[in-house]
Design a protein around this motif. Structure first.
Motif, PDB file in Angstrom:
ATOM      1  N   UNK A  24      -3.754   7.164   3.046  1.00  0.00           N
ATOM      2  CA  UNK A  24      -2.644   7.645   3.850  1.00  0.00           C
ATOM      3  C   UNK A  24      -1.682   8.417   2.958  1.00  0.00           C
ATOM      4  N   UNK A  25      -1.261   9.574   3.427  1.00  0.00           N
ATOM      5  CA  UNK A  25      -0.247  10.317   2.690  1.00  0.00           C
ATOM      6  C   UNK A  25       1.085   9.612   2.884  1.00  0.00           C
ATOM      7  N   UNK A  26       1.694   9.240   1.761  1.00  0.00           N
ATOM      8  CA  UNK A  26       2.966   8.518   1.779  1.00  0.00           C
ATOM      9  C   UNK A  26       3.816   8.978   0.608  1.00  0.00           C
ATOM     10  N   UNK A  27       5.090   9.149   0.834  1.00  0.00           N
ATOM     11  CA  UNK A  27       6.041   9.483  -0.225  1.00  0.00           C
ATOM     12  C   UNK A  27       5.612  10.721  -1.006  1.00  0.00           C
ATOM     13  N   UNK A  28       4.913  11.646  -0.372  1.00  0.00           N
ATOM     14  CA  UNK A  28       4.467  12.862  -1.030  1.00  0.00           C
ATOM     15  C   UNK A  28       3.211  12.675  -1.858  1.00  0.00           C
ATOM     16  N   UNK A  29       2.668  11.470  -1.879  1.00  0.00           N
ATOM     17  CA  UNK A  29       1.449  11.179  -2.635  1.00  0.00           C
ATOM     18  C   UNK A  29       0.346  10.743  -1.689  1.00  0.00           C
TER      19      UNK A  29
END
Length: 111
Positions: A24-29
């Protein structure tokens, strides 16, 4: 800055696929979740974010290549930032990935 896609691929190669493993894409990562719990992530700031047992986190911090994760100006207990320089090979990366995956597997799955 976008996350390191090469690092994300290296992580992907080390995590055994299964129905409880998601990305999952999270916090730009790009985060890798086990049972809905984040285990590790390729950080947008470079390097790796690793979720660890909060009781063990302080012992893993070296002040140089491994530091506490800071979010919103506060230290996140049980989360570490590992620099890219500290991940020179897949053996070292595997140690961190296994640590994060092991801790995430110890937590109750999120629904």
């Amino acid at each position: 800055m976008a996350y390191d896609e090469e690092l994300a691929e290296r992580i992907r190669d080390l995590i055994e696929p299964g129905p409880d493993v998601t990305e999952k894409k999270m916090f730009g990562g790009l985060a890798f979740l086990i049972g809905g719990n984040m285990a590790v992530a390729a950080s947008r700031q470079g390097g790796l974010l690793v979720r660890v047992d909060p009781a063990e986190g302080d012992a893993l911090i070296d002040g140089d290549s491994v530091a506490p994760m800071i979010m919103g100006g506060r230290e996140m207990n049980g989360w570490l930032r590992v620099t890219s320089a500290a991940l020179p090979d897949d053996t070292t990366l595997r140690e961190w990935v296994d640590r994060g995956v092991g801790y995430a597997r110890s937590l109750p799955a999120k629904r």
